[in-house]
Design a protein around this motif. Structure first.
Motif, PDB file in Angstrom:
ATOM      1  N   PHE A 498      51.902  23.275  27.702  1.00  0.00           N
ATOM      2  CA  PHE A 498      51.778  22.018  28.453  1.00  0.00           C
ATOM      3  C   PHE A 498      50.901  21.022  27.716  1.00  0.00           C
ATOM      4  O   PHE A 498      50.770  19.876  28.125  1.00  0.00           O
ATOM      5  CB  PHE A 498      51.138  22.275  29.824  1.00  0.00           C
ATOM      6  N   SER A 499      50.270  21.510  26.663  1.00  0.00           N
ATOM      7  CA  SER A 499      49.203  20.737  26.047  1.00  0.00           C
ATOM      8  C   SER A 499      49.700  19.422  25.454  1.00  0.00           C
ATOM      9  O   SER A 499      50.756  19.333  24.845  1.00  0.00           O
ATOM     10  CB  SER A 499      48.539  21.638  25.008  1.00  0.00           C
ATOM     11  N   HIS A 500      48.925  18.388  25.705  1.00  0.00           N
ATOM     12  CA  HIS A 500      49.183  17.080  25.127  1.00  0.00           C
ATOM     13  C   HIS A 500      47.992  16.803  24.238  1.00  0.00           C
ATOM     14  O   HIS A 500      46.866  16.696  24.725  1.00  0.00           O
ATOM     15  CB  HIS A 500      49.284  16.032  26.242  1.00  0.00           C
ATOM     16  N   HIS A 501      48.209  16.688  22.918  1.00  0.00           N
ATOM     17  CA  HIS A 501      47.070  16.732  21.994  1.00  0.00           C
ATOM     18  C   HIS A 501      46.035  15.640  22.218  1.00  0.00           C
ATOM     19  O   HIS A 501      44.924  15.727  21.743  1.00  0.00           O
ATOM     20  CB  HIS A 501      47.563  16.713  20.548  1.00  0.00           C
ATOM     21  N   GLU A 502      46.391  14.595  22.955  1.00  0.00           N
ATOM     22  CA  GLU A 502      45.426  13.514  23.142  1.00  0.00           C
ATOM     23  C   GLU A 502      44.704  13.570  24.479  1.00  0.00           C
ATOM     24  O   GLU A 502      43.896  12.697  24.765  1.00  0.00           O
ATOM     25  CB  GLU A 502      46.144  12.154  23.034  1.00  0.00           C
ATOM     26  N   VAL A 612      41.982  18.652  23.243  1.00  0.00           N
ATOM     27  CA  VAL A 612      41.726  17.620  22.232  1.00  0.00           C
ATOM     28  C   VAL A 612      40.875  18.232  21.135  1.00  0.00           C
ATOM     29  O   VAL A 612      39.694  18.510  21.322  1.00  0.00           O
ATOM     30  CB  VAL A 612      40.996  16.411  22.858  1.00  0.00           C
ATOM     31  N   ASN A 613      41.489  18.488  19.960  1.00  0.00           N
ATOM     32  CA  ASN A 613      40.721  19.140  18.908  1.00  0.00           C
ATOM     33  C   ASN A 613      40.826  18.416  17.568  1.00  0.00           C
ATOM     34  O   ASN A 613      40.480  18.955  16.541  1.00  0.00           O
ATOM     35  CB  ASN A 613      41.144  20.603  18.777  1.00  0.00           C
ATOM     36  N   ASN A 614      41.293  17.163  17.619  1.00  0.00           N
ATOM     37  CA  ASN A 614      41.394  16.441  16.346  1.00  0.00           C
ATOM     38  C   ASN A 614      40.256  15.430  16.164  1.00  0.00           C
ATOM     39  O   ASN A 614      40.379  14.469  15.428  1.00  0.00           O
ATOM     40  CB  ASN A 614      42.759  15.758  16.227  1.00  0.00           C
ATOM     41  N   ARG A 615      39.171  15.630  16.903  1.00  0.00           N
ATOM     42  CA  ARG A 615      37.968  14.844  16.756  1.00  0.00           C
ATOM     43  C   ARG A 615      38.207  13.340  16.752  1.00  0.00           C
ATOM     44  O   ARG A 615      37.981  12.657  15.765  1.00  0.00           O
ATOM     45  CB  ARG A 615      37.205  15.264  15.500  1.00  0.00           C
ATOM     46  N   PRO A 616      38.682  12.800  17.872  1.00  0.00           N
ATOM     47  CA  PRO A 616      38.935  11.363  17.950  1.00  0.00           C
ATOM     48  C   PRO A 616      37.621  10.588  17.890  1.00  0.00           C
ATOM     49  O   PRO A 616      36.553  11.150  18.127  1.00  0.00           O
ATOM     50  CB  PRO A 616      39.571  11.196  19.317  1.00  0.00           C
ATOM     51  N   GLU A 617      37.726   9.300  17.583  1.00  0.00           N
ATOM     52  CA  GLU A 617      36.516   8.487  17.473  1.00  0.00           C
ATOM     53  C   GLU A 617      35.927   8.208  18.864  1.00  0.00           C
ATOM     54  O   GLU A 617      34.724   8.264  19.064  1.00  0.00           O
ATOM     55  CB  GLU A 617      36.866   7.187  16.781  1.00  0.00           C
ATOM     56  N   TRP A 618      36.797   7.891  19.821  1.00  0.00           N
ATOM     57  CA  TRP A 618      36.349   7.590  21.180  1.00  0.00           C
ATOM     58  C   TRP A 618      37.022   8.533  22.166  1.00  0.00           C
ATOM     59  O   TRP A 618      38.231   8.754  22.068  1.00  0.00           O
ATOM     60  CB  TRP A 618      36.709   6.155  21.570  1.00  0.00           C
ATOM     61  N   ALA A 619      36.271   9.033  23.112  1.00  0.00           N
ATOM     62  CA  ALA A 619      36.858   9.923  24.119  1.00  0.00           C
ATOM     63  C   ALA A 619      36.231   9.665  25.481  1.00  0.00           C
ATOM     64  O   ALA A 619      35.002   9.573  25.584  1.00  0.00           O
ATOM     65  CB  ALA A 619      36.638  11.378  23.722  1.00  0.00           C
ATOM     66  N   ILE A 620      37.062   9.493  26.498  1.00  0.00           N
ATOM     67  CA  ILE A 620      36.512   9.431  27.847  1.00  0.00           C
ATOM     68  C   ILE A 620      36.509  10.847  28.423  1.00  0.00           C
ATOM     69  O   ILE A 620      37.312  11.687  28.019  1.00  0.00           O
ATOM     70  CB  ILE A 620      37.318   8.495  28.777  1.00  0.00           C
ATOM     71  N   PHE A 621      35.592  11.096  29.327  1.00  0.00           N
ATOM     72  CA  PHE A 621      35.470  12.460  29.841  1.00  0.00           C
ATOM     73  C   PHE A 621      35.230  12.450  31.338  1.00  0.00           C
ATOM     74  O   PHE A 621      34.718  11.499  31.902  1.00  0.00           O
ATOM     75  CB  PHE A 621      34.353  13.212  29.120  1.00  0.00           C
ATOM     76  N   GLU A 622      35.607  13.584  31.935  1.00  0.00           N
ATOM     77  CA  GLU A 622      35.520  13.729  33.372  1.00  0.00           C
ATOM     78  C   GLU A 622      34.170  14.288  33.783  1.00  0.00           C
ATOM     79  O   GLU A 622      33.608  13.938  34.790  1.00  0.00           O
ATOM     80  CB  GLU A 622      36.625  14.717  33.771  1.00  0.00           C
TER      81      GLU A 622
END
Ligand code: ADP
Ligand code: MG
Length: 670
Positions: A498-502, A612-622
């Motif tokens: 089900f994973s969506h990489h982003e 999410v494991n591709n180390r994005p520059e910006w990430a929002i979190f819950e």
């Protein structure tokens, strides 16, 4: 009446509180507020609301008695018990309401058990609580946030609901299991006190000689030791949460099988389905072989069994000394549930559970020195350690503008209130003068945390409110993806489908969409095969249905980005909507490689459970999880252009703190 009714009546009459019935009714009729202090198990919760009915306080179809509970399980379980006692069907004369579940009927319900949070919600639509003739505030010693706020509201409501007022007199009964009654009496302007003595037997307390390294393992070991070496009698074990409890139950069952007497083990925690919760009240099993040793019941429970639910027949208590508690740090503005040491008052309550039927024993899995030196005397009121944004929005909706002078039993820190006002301002719920906006009104109608409510409100602008409401529903239920220790690898593989990489949010959405497409009679097997909690998915369906109902009422359109109707969705639009609602919870990757949260400069890492494991520059979190390291959990990739476009007042260059992210922002603004 049925035979069951008479059987129960026999037990009811023997409860200590029964002898105080006439006295209590008299006190309640003569005073607007009464404080009741009584030992756990003396019959307060199950009997006193019924006494109020006998006193003629409720009139079917017109007025009703409410009894609040800090916990959902207590509200549902006690409602069922009282319905049985009164020989009526649950949901008619006796009902309950908890978030996303209303089992009551305005035409026939005269006694309603509800969570304190639900009564607070009701006050938003009925500020004088005019439907109620009496409110029983139960478990006040726990000092939960919602109970404290209701008490503050009652300070405003009670003078307006005196005898002869438009909606008639409102009676309040404040109930507590411990000795803090005086504080409540003073707060309620000298309300009289009724003390109900308990009927308890002595309990011997044992401490460990050395601190325990692993309290779950120690709890299992101690339980099995009691089972092997001690006289017959049931065992109550306190642990902190579902995963721990299930693990302990499993181990006790497994190792207990090798011993020669019958052992039944029941878990008890909030997300357990009602039919399983009820099992804790069943009698211990008989001997395994005729004439053998009698059987034993073990209940492994969260704090709920400390004072909310009394299980008869407990003779041994195992107390590791921990519970999950809400912790809020206003400086870094995060609230988290942390496993923390209990107070001495809690430890005494827990020990008391062993002396209900005969003399008992309590095994504390900590040293005697630790009991005196490390544990606090009482638990700190939740209002002093909670995020206040949701409460502030509720109070604003109720027209209470002067929060600083609101009559709290213990006022929260001004800093915490300021933070809450600031957050609501950034979300657009309050304007710069602190007045509630139209968005604020709509947000307060949704039974959600303000940020999630905002997310729903903005989602139609991005053409994906159908997707967002699913995601919000997924975030409002217990864990969806299961990961049992012994099959972690298979579970990870199942989740990967089900994973969506982003985005973890989109991963939840995908899992739900697939579940939704599976024929009903295959859903259970599908969940099992995919390591998905069926119970959580059923809750998602229910919560989603209710949220959609509220959206309809508020005229929030339900639009889907799934134009083909095949369960696909426009992932960029959904991520953009998530960014628009959750822009305050964002972290930026620094050159050093670790992440820094924008609102409070905390060094964090993306939790290993994230897709999410591709180390994005910006990430929002819950969620911000404080364990051995600071983690952010349930993460979605975003970007600086969206942030600047969607929340220009928050990502305002001039006021932006100096950090690496500022350079990025500058580029985005150019
Ligand atoms: P208090 O509120 O003073 O702690 P309660 O009214 O909760 O006391 O409990 C009174 C008695 O009712 C206890 O002996 C308890 O075990 C019993 N009781 C409560 N709920 C149930 C139930 N669902 N099944 C059987 N007994 C119950
Ligand atoms: Mg009670």
């Amino acid at each position: 009446y049925s035979q069951k009714y008479y059987d129960i009546l026999d037990k009811r009459i023997k409860l200590p509180v029964y002898q105080f019935k006439d006295n209590l009714i008299k006190k309640v009729l003569e005073n607007q507020s009464v404080v009741v202090e009584g030992e756990t198990g003396s019959g307060k919760t199950t009997q006193i609301p019924q006494f109020l009915l006998e006193a003629g306080l409720a009139e079917q179809g017109k007025t009703c008695v409410a009894c609040t509970q800090p916990r959902r399980v207590a509200a549902t379980s006690i409602a069922q018990r009282v319905a049985d006692e009164m020989d009526v069907e649950l949901g008619r004369e006796v009902g309950y309401t908890i978030r996303f579940e209303d089992v009551s009927d305005p035409r026939s319900t005269v006694l309603k058990f509800c969570t304190d949070g639900m009564l607070l919600r009701e006050a938003m639509h009925d500020p004088l609580l005019s439907r109620y003739s009496a409110i029983v505030l139960d478990e006040c010693h726990e000092r939960t946030l919602a109970t404290d706020v209701i008490m503050g509201l009652l300070m405003e409501i009670l003078p307006k609901r005196k005898k002869g007022s438009e909606h008639g007199e409102l009676k309040v009964v404040i109930m507590s299991a411990t000795l803090d009654a005086q504080k409540f009496q003073e707060y309620f302007h000298g309300a009289p006190l009724m003390k109900v003595p308990g009927r308890t037997f002595p309990v011997d307390i044992f401490y460990t000689a050395k601190p325990e390294r692993n309290y779950v393992e120690a709890a299992v070991r101690t339980t099995l030791h009691i089972h092997q070496c001690e006289e017959p009698g049931d065992i109550l074990v306190f642990l902190t949460g579902e995963a721990e409890i299930e693990q302990a139950c499993e181990e006790i069952r497994e190792k207990g099988r090798a011993m020669d007497s019958e052992l039944v083990v029941y878990p008890l925690y909030s997300s357990l389905p009602p039919e399983q919760q009820r099992k804790i009240f069943s009698a211990a099993p008989g001997p395994r072989t005729p004439g053998g040793k009698p059987g034993r019941k073990v209940v492994v429970s969260t704090n709920i069994a400390e004072t909310s639910l009394t299980i008869d027949g407990i003779v041994y208590v195992v107390d590791p000394g921990f519970s999950k508690q809400k912790v809020f740090n206003p400086r870094i503005r995060v609230e988290s549930l942390l496993v923390s040491p209990i107070s001495r008052a809690s430890a005494k309550q827990r020990a008391g559970r062993a002396g209900r039927t005969r003399p008992g024993k309590c095994f504390r899995l900590y040293t005697e020195k630790s009991f005196y030196d490390d544990l606090q005397e009482t638990t700190y009121p939740e209002i002093l350690r909670s995020k206040m944004s949701s409460v502030v929005l509720t109070l604003k909706k109720l027209g209470i503008d002067d929060l600083v002078h609101f009559d709290f039993l213990d006022p929260p820190a001004p800093e915490t209130l300021m933070r809450a006002l600031e957050l609501l301002n950034y979300l657009g719920a309050l304007d710069d003068e602190g007045e509630m906006t139209e968005i604020g009104y709509q947000m307060s109608e949704l039974p959600l945390d303000p940020q999630l409510a905002k997310l729903i409100l903005v989602s139609p602008d991005y053409g994906c409110s159908a997707e967002i409401v699913t995601i919000v529903a997924c975030l409002s239920v217990p864990q969806i993806f299961l990961r049992p220790r012994e099959s972690a690898k298979q579970a990870d593989e199942a989740k990967a489908q089900f994973s969506h990489h982003e985005s973890d949010h989109l991963t939840l959405l995908r899992a739900f969409n697939e579940y939704d497409q599976i024929p009903d009679n295959e859903k259970r097997q599908w969940c099992w095969d995919n390591f998905i909690s069926e119970r959580s998915m059923i809750s998602v369906m229910n919560v989603r249905r209710q949220l959609i109902g509220i959206m309809k009422r508020l005229d929030i359109p339900l639009v889907s980005s799934d134009v083909k109707g095949d369960g696909s969705f426009a992932s960029a639009d959904v991520r953009k909507a998530l960014t628009a609602g959750m822009f305050m919870q964002v972290a930026f990757r620094q050159r050093t490689g670790d992440y820094l949260t924008i609102k409070d400069n905390q060094h964090v890492a993306i939790h290993p459970s994230s897709v999410v494991n591709n180390r994005p520059e910006w990430a929002i979190f819950e969620e911000f999880a404080l364990t051995t390291k600071n983690y952010i959990r349930t993460v979605t990739v975003t970007n600086v252009d969206w942030l600047v476009e969607l929340a220009p007042h928050y990502f305002d260059l001039e006021n932006f703190p100096k950090c690496e992210a500022k350079g990025e922002l500058e580029k985005a603004y150019v």
